[in-house]
Write an enzyme that holds these catalytic residues in place. Structure first.
Site, PDB file in Angstrom:
ATOM      1  N   ASP A  75       0.811  -1.214   0.000  1.00 18.07           N
ATOM      2  CA  ASP A  75       0.000   0.000   0.000  1.00 18.07           C
ATOM      3  C   ASP A  75       0.845   1.265   0.000  1.00 18.07           C
ATOM      4  O   ASP A  75       2.055   1.216   0.183  1.00 18.07           O
ATOM      5  CB  ASP A  75      -0.948   0.015   1.212  1.00 18.07           C
ATOM      6  CG  ASP A  75      -0.300  -0.545   2.480  1.00 18.07           C
ATOM      7  OD1 ASP A  75       0.923  -0.395   2.624  1.00 18.07           O
ATOM      8  OD2 ASP A  75      -1.004  -1.116   3.324  1.00 18.07           O
ATOM      9  N   ASP A 144      -7.437  -4.062  14.438  1.00 19.03           N
ATOM     10  CA  ASP A 144      -8.804  -4.434  14.046  1.00 19.03           C
ATOM     11  C   ASP A 144      -8.802  -5.520  12.973  1.00 19.03           C
ATOM     12  O   ASP A 144      -9.816  -5.763  12.314  1.00 19.03           O
ATOM     13  CB  ASP A 144      -9.590  -3.197  13.570  1.00 19.03           C
ATOM     14  CG  ASP A 144      -8.981  -2.570  12.316  1.00 19.03           C
ATOM     15  OD1 ASP A 144      -7.941  -3.058  11.838  1.00 19.03           O
ATOM     16  OD2 ASP A 144      -9.547  -1.572  11.815  1.00 19.03           O
ATOM     17  N   HIS A 146      -7.221  -5.730  10.102  1.00 19.73           N
ATOM     18  CA  HIS A 146      -7.151  -5.423   8.669  1.00 19.73           C
ATOM     19  C   HIS A 146      -5.772  -5.754   8.124  1.00 19.73           C
ATOM     20  O   HIS A 146      -4.771  -5.617   8.812  1.00 19.73           O
ATOM     21  CB  HIS A 146      -7.515  -3.955   8.389  1.00 19.73           C
ATOM     22  CG  HIS A 146      -6.472  -2.967   8.816  1.00 19.73           C
ATOM     23  ND1 HIS A 146      -6.604  -2.184   9.943  1.00 19.73           N
ATOM     24  CD2 HIS A 146      -5.282  -2.618   8.271  1.00 19.73           C
ATOM     25  CE1 HIS A 146      -5.551  -1.388  10.064  1.00 19.73           C
ATOM     26  NE2 HIS A 146      -4.727  -1.642   9.065  1.00 19.73           N
ATOM     27  N   GLU A 151      -9.751  -2.318   5.232  1.00 17.32           N
ATOM     28  CA  GLU A 151     -10.384  -2.032   6.512  1.00 17.32           C
ATOM     29  C   GLU A 151     -11.586  -2.953   6.751  1.00 17.32           C
ATOM     30  O   GLU A 151     -12.069  -3.597   5.816  1.00 17.32           O
ATOM     31  CB  GLU A 151     -10.847  -0.569   6.531  1.00 17.32           C
ATOM     32  CG  GLU A 151      -9.736   0.452   6.253  1.00 17.32           C
ATOM     33  CD  GLU A 151      -8.789   0.659   7.429  1.00 17.32           C
ATOM     34  OE1 GLU A 151      -8.619  -0.263   8.255  1.00 17.32           O
ATOM     35  OE2 GLU A 151      -8.204   1.745   7.529  1.00 17.32           O
TER      36      GLU A 151
END
Length: 279
Positions: A75, A144, A146, A151
């Site tokens: 990314d 979380d 991801h 996400e």
């Protein structure tokens, strides 16, 4: 062989070293050359830093060359200048690429400043395909669950695309921007879950107690798009590499089972003949 492995090491340094040895062995076994490049997917963030340090060490010792390795990063932020100290471009060059012998043309990072961001994402997928797909994709995860910037709620068959970052991610990344939320990019280009799933092998690094619930969701519960890392339960060749702290939310019997396999896992990182010996 279709298998999901969970490799549990005592601490962050040992987990980083195990991961680096595994990557090193994979590249050496592949015997890369001019007409056969090893293709590696790479993450950023704080978790892989120890692994990168070890890989640099193996390279400096003459045991590992990246001359015939192509890399694809997961990314990049949108709108952050490439030379900004917190761009993933800067991160990769400062923490890894400038210390090894990779050809800069073989180190692929998404351009978050491209005029046409969707075209940039499509071109990245095409480059991966042209390279013959990814042999080993290394990733980290957020608290979380991801992976890359996929996400919670992301499609588990998603491809490389533009994503708006969740507030949790923006808050987590604020530490890199002097704690100033207004400086943190709110959008990023990211490979999709499907992009990583296409890799022949996936290795996920998970360390620290703050990632423990995410590891629990990743391996002990079902596949769930709210915890995108859980998709890798369905990948034919996945290795989760973690430290003791990351196992705190797992059932005792899960930890016991995988610790009982460590003698098998450690065979995967036994030293091979290094590249300098011509093997």
């Amino acid at each position: 062989m279709t298998i999901m492995r969970l490799v549990i090491l005592d601490n962050y340094d040992l987990a980083s070293e195990w991961a680096a040895k595994y990557i090193c062995n994979r590249i050496i076994q592949f015997k890369p050359g001019q007409d056969k490049y090893f293709t590696l997917g790479l993450p950023t963030g704080s978790t892989p830093l120890g692994c990168y340090k070890k890989l640099i060490e193996y390279h400096k010792n003459g045991d590992l060359s990246f001359k015939y390795v192509k890399t694809f990063n997961m990314d990049e932020y949108v709108g952050l200048p490439r030379n900004h100290p917190e761009s993933y471009h800067s991160y990769m060059w400062n923490n890894f690429f400038k210390h090894i012998d990779i050809d800069p043309n073989n180190a692929h990072i998404l351009d978050g400043n491209a005029a046409d961001l969707q075209a940039e994402c499509d071109a990245f997928e095409k480059k991966i395909k042209e390279a013959g797909g990814i042999d080993l994709f290394v990733g980290g995860i957020g608290p979380d669950g991801h992976i890359a910037f996929n996400e919670p709620g992301s499609s588990l068959v998603s491809r490389t695309r533009l994503k708006t970052l969740a507030m949790d991610t923006i808050l987590a990344n604020a530490k890199y921007f002097d704690g100033d939320l207004s400086k943190v990019p709110t959008m990023a280009l990211t490979v999709g879950v499907g992009t990583v799933m296409d890799a022949r092998e996936v290795m996920i690094l998970i360390t620290g107690a703050h990632k423990a619930f995410a590891l629990y969701k990743a391996i002990e519960e079902g596949v769930n798009h709210m915890w995108t890392v859980s998709a890798f339960q369905q990948h034919p060749q996945t290795i989760f590499v973690c430290d003791e702290d990351a196992t705190l939310e797992l059932r005792v019997k899960t930890v016991k089972y995988f610790k009982g396999l460590m003698h098998v896992h450690n065979k995967l990182v036994e030293p091979l003949h290094s590249m300098k010996e011509g093997n």
